[in-house]
Design a protein around this motif. Structure first.
Motif, short mmCIF file in Angstrom:
data_model
loop_
_atom_site.label_atom_id
_atom_site.label_comp_id
_atom_site.label_asym_id
_atom_site.label_seq_id
_atom_site.Cartn_x
_atom_site.Cartn_y
_atom_site.Cartn_z
N UNK A 1 -54.37 9.55 -34.68
CA UNK A 1 -54.72 8.13 -34.81
C UNK A 1 -55.93 7.74 -33.97
N UNK A 2 -56.49 8.74 -33.27
CA UNK A 2 -57.56 8.38 -32.32
C UNK A 2 -58.74 7.74 -33.00
N UNK A 3 -59.12 8.33 -34.16
CA UNK A 3 -60.32 7.83 -34.80
C UNK A 3 -60.16 6.37 -35.21
N UNK A 4 -59.02 6.05 -35.83
CA UNK A 4 -58.84 4.66 -36.28
C UNK A 4 -58.66 3.74 -35.08
N UNK B 1 -60.96 -0.57 -31.76
CA UNK B 1 -61.46 -0.97 -30.44
C UNK B 1 -62.91 -1.44 -30.55
N UNK B 2 -63.68 -0.66 -31.30
CA UNK B 2 -65.08 -0.98 -31.53
C UNK B 2 -65.21 -2.36 -32.18
#
Ligand code: BEZ
Ligand code: MG
Length: 561
Positions: free
Chosen positions: A9-12, A17-18
Motif C-alpha cells: 500500500x506504500x505507493x497509494x 500524502x502528496x
C-alpha cells in the motif's frame, strides 16, 4: 502517530500524502488581521494567484492553470501552480506591466498573448484595488453625512469587484437569489456531496440537515439556496422581471437520482434578508412532497406520506424551514460551549432546538414548532454546510460549531446516530467535499499550527494572541458538538503554545489573559474526555496555568497593566 504501512500500500499511501500536502500548500491562508485604514498587501501575490485560478466567462477571462494545462506536455498540478506563481511574481516585479509575464507564459506554456493579457488586466485591477485604502476617508465622510460610493459585498476570490474596500457595501437583490451562476456552480457541488455520501454508505442519504447563512448567501449570490433546491430536484423559475418567485420540478429522468429530503436551519440574518428565498424553499418542499412518484425516488414524499399516515397534516409534515423566533438571532450553542455551561452533550442539541424551532414559509411567520423540528431532525443522516469564503473557516469563528455543530448534536440524540458531517469548499476550482474531521485537520495544519499563520497573528500582539486562543476554543467546540477532533491536534497545540517555554513566554508577555484561557481550555478538553495526554503533560499544563494566574493576579494588585 506512527503506523506501519504495508509494502503493497506504500505507493497509494505516498500518493494520498502528496495530494494532502498539495491541498494544504494551495490554500489561501489569511495572514494577520485587517487593520482599519491600512492597505493589506502582505499577501497580494497569494490573492492574485487564487483569483487567477478561476474561469470568469462574464469578464472574458480564463483561469491561468487551465490555460497553462492546454499547452504541450502533461503537467502536474504543482507544476501548474509554480508557473502561475512565477508569472504573477514577474508581473508584480514589473510594477503591473504585463509584457514580461505574458512573454514568460507564451514561452513556457504556449499561452496566447491575448488570453494572458485578459488575465493580467483583471489582476492589475485587483492589485490596484488592494493597494488603495479609503476606509478612514469614507468613515469621515459618512460621519459628515456625505455620499459614499457603493460597492458589492462578497468574497474577494468569488468577486474581486469588492475592491477597493471602504465603500458603502450593498448586498444583493433577494429576488435574484440564487443567481444563474450560483445555480450552475451548485450542480457539481451537490453531485460531489452525494457521490461522497454514496461512496461511504452505499446508498443515498434520505435526509440532509443543512445550514444556510445570510452573509454567505450574499457572498455567493445564493449558492447554499441553489444547493438546497437541487438536492430536492427543483430549479428556480424566473419571472418576466427575472425574479425567482417559484420553482420548476426537474424530471426524475433528468435528475438521475432520488430527490433528497432536507431540514433547513437558517440563521436569523438569512430569515431577515431572504424572505423570498424562505418562501421559495418552503414551496419547493411542498411541491416535491406532492409529486406522484415512487417513495424510493422521492424521499420528501416518502417521509411526508409516513407522517400523514401517523395522523399529521400535510402542511405540518412538509415543514422544512426553521429559524429563530422573529427578532431573535443565533443558536447560542457557542456561548454554552465557550462558557462551559453544559454537563451532558445533549444539552447542546436541546438548546439548538429551543432557539431554532420556529417554522417559516407560506406566511408562517415563525410559529414555534418544536415537535415538528425534532421529528424532522430524527430522520437526518448527514449534516452539511457550504463554505463560501476563503477568509472565514470553521475554526476562525464560533458560529460554525454553533450552527453545524449544534445541529449535529441535536440529530445525534434524536436519530440515535451521529450523522456524517460534510462541508463543501466552493472556493477551489473543482468542487471539494470534505468530512468535518478532514476540515478540522486541514484548518489546524494550515492555520492554528502553521507558523506562517500564527506568526502573522503574533505581529498584532494582544489581539493576535487572542486570535490563537479563539482558534483553540473553536476547535474545542468541534469536540463538544461533534466529536470531530483527533487527539493529536490537542497534543500539538499544547506542545506548540504552552509546553514550549519560549513561546509561552512570548504569549504571556503580549496577552497573559488569552494565554491563560488557552491553557485552561486544554485542561478542560482533558476533563471532558476529548483528550488524554497523560499525567506528565497535564502536570505541565497545570503548572503553566498556575504561573499565568499568578502573573495576572500580581499585575492586577500592582496595577501596572
Ligand atoms: C449570517 O450571516 O447568517 C450569520 C452571521 C454570523 C453568524 C451566524 C450567521
Ligand atoms: Mg459574532
Amino acid at each position: 502517530m506512527s503506523h506501519e504501512v504495508p509494502p503493497e500500500e506504500r505507493e497509494s499511501y505516498v500518493l494520498r500524502l502528496h495530494e494532502q500536502l498539495l491541498e494544504m500548500e494551495q490554500r489561501l491562508i489569511p495572514i494577520g488581521l485587517h487593520v482599519f485604514g491600512e492597505a493589506n498587501q502582505n499577501h497580494a501575490a497569494d490573492i492574485l494567484q487564487a483569483i487567477a485560478g478561476f474561469d470568469r466567462p462574464e469578464m472574458g477571462v480564463r483561469s491561468l492553470p487551465s490555460l497553462i494545462a492546454e499547452g504541450p506536455g502533461l503537467r502536474e498540478p504543482q507544476e501548474l501552480a509554480a508557473l502561475v506563481r512565477e508569472a504573477i511574481a514577474i508581473f508584480l516585479a514589473e510594477g503591473l506591466v504585463p509584457d514580461r509575464a505574458v512573454e514568460f507564459l507564451a514561452r513556457t506554456a504556449h499561452v496566447t498573448e491575448q488570453q494572458s493579457r485578459n488575465v493580467f488586466a483583471l489582476l492589475a485591477r485587483v492589485a490596484r484595488g488592494l493597494s488603495r485604502n479609503q476606509e478612514v476617508d469614507s468613515l469621515m465622510r459618512a460621519l459628515r453625512g456625505e455620499y459614499i460610493e457603493p460597492g458589492p459585498g462578497a468574497d474577494i476570490v468569488q468577486n474581486p469587484e469588492i475592491l477597493p474596500t471602504g465603500r458603502n457595501t450593498h448586498a444583493v437583490n433577494p429576488y435574484a437569489i440564487p443567481s444563474v451562476a450560483a445555480f450552475r456552480k451548485a450542480e457539481p457541488v451537490v453531485a460531489a456531496l452525494l457521490r461522497r455520501s454514496l461512496g461511504e454508505r452505499g446508498r443515498y442519504p434520505e435526509t440532509i440537515g443543512m445550514v444556510l447563512w445570510g452573509m454567505d448567501n450574499i457572498k455567493s449570490q445564493g449558492e447554499g439556496v441553489a444547493q438546497a433546491l437541487l438536492l430536492m430536484g427543483v430549479e428556480p423559475r424566473r419571472d418576466a422581471l427575472n425574479r425567482v418567485t417559484d420553482v420548476d420540478v426537474i424530471p426524475l429522468e433528468r435528475l438521475g437520482r432520488p430527490r433528497i429530503d432536507l431540514v433547513l436551519t437558517v440563521s436569523g440574518i438569512f430569515r431577515d434578508l431572504f424572505g423570498t428565498s424562505v418562501e421559495v424553499l418552503d414551496r419547493a418542499a411542498r411541491r416535491v412532497a406532492a409529486l406522484d412518484e415512487p417513495d424510493e425516488l422521492n424521499f420528501v414524499r416518502k417521509h411526508v406520506g409516513h407522517e400523514q399516515r401517523g395522523g399529521a397534516s400535510f402542511e405540518d409534515s412538509a415543514t422544512r424551514v426553521f429559524s429563530n423566533a422573529p427578532g431573535n438571532y443565533g443558536a447560542n450553542v457557542n456561548f454554552m460551549v465557550t462558557d462551559g455551561q453544559w454537563e451532558r452533550a445533549e444539552e447542546i442539541g436541546d438548546l439548538f432546538i429551543t432557539r431554532k424551532c420556529f417554522a417559516f414559509g407560506r406566511g408562517l411567520d415563525g410559529n414555534r414548532s418544536r415537535e415538528l423540528m425534532e421529528q424532522a431532525l430524527s430522520r437526518v443522516e448527514l449534516t452539511y454546510q457550504n463554505i463560501d469564503s476563503a477568509e472565514v473557516g470553521i475554526t476562525d469563528v464560533d458560529h460554525y460549531f454553533e450552527y453545524l455543530g449544534g445541529m449535529t448534536q441535536a440529530v445525534e440524540v434524536r436519530s440515535g446516530h451521529r450523522p456524517d458531517v460534510y462541508l463543501s469548499d466552493s472556493l477551489s476550482a473543482e468542487p471539494r467535499i470534505r468530512s468535518l474531521s478532514e476540515v478540522v485537520r486541514l484548518e489546524t495544519r494550515t492555520k492554528t499550527l502553521n507558523p506562517k499563520w500564527y506568526e502573522g497573528m503574533l505581529k498584532h500582539g494582544f489581539s493576535g494572541v487572542a486570535e490563537i486562543e479563539h482558534h483553540v476554543t473553536n476547535t474545542f467546540g468541534w469536540s463538544a458538538t461533534a466529536g470531530a477532533v483527533d487527539e493529536w491536534i490537542y497534543d500539538e497545540i499544547a506542545g506548540r503554545f504552552i509546553l514550549d517555554s519560549a513561546m509561552l513566554q512570548r504569549l504571556r508577555s503580549m496577552n497573559p489573559y488569552a494565554a491563560r484561557s488557552l491553557a485552561a481550555r486544554l485542561i478542560e478538553a482533558h476533563g471532558r474526555g476529548f483528550w488524554d495526554p497523560g499525567a506528565e503533560v497535564m502536570d505541565q499544563l497545570h503548572d503553566a496555568l498556575g504561573g499565568l494566574e499568578d502573573q495576572i493576579e500580581c499585575a492586577g494588585m500592582g496595577g501596572n497593566r
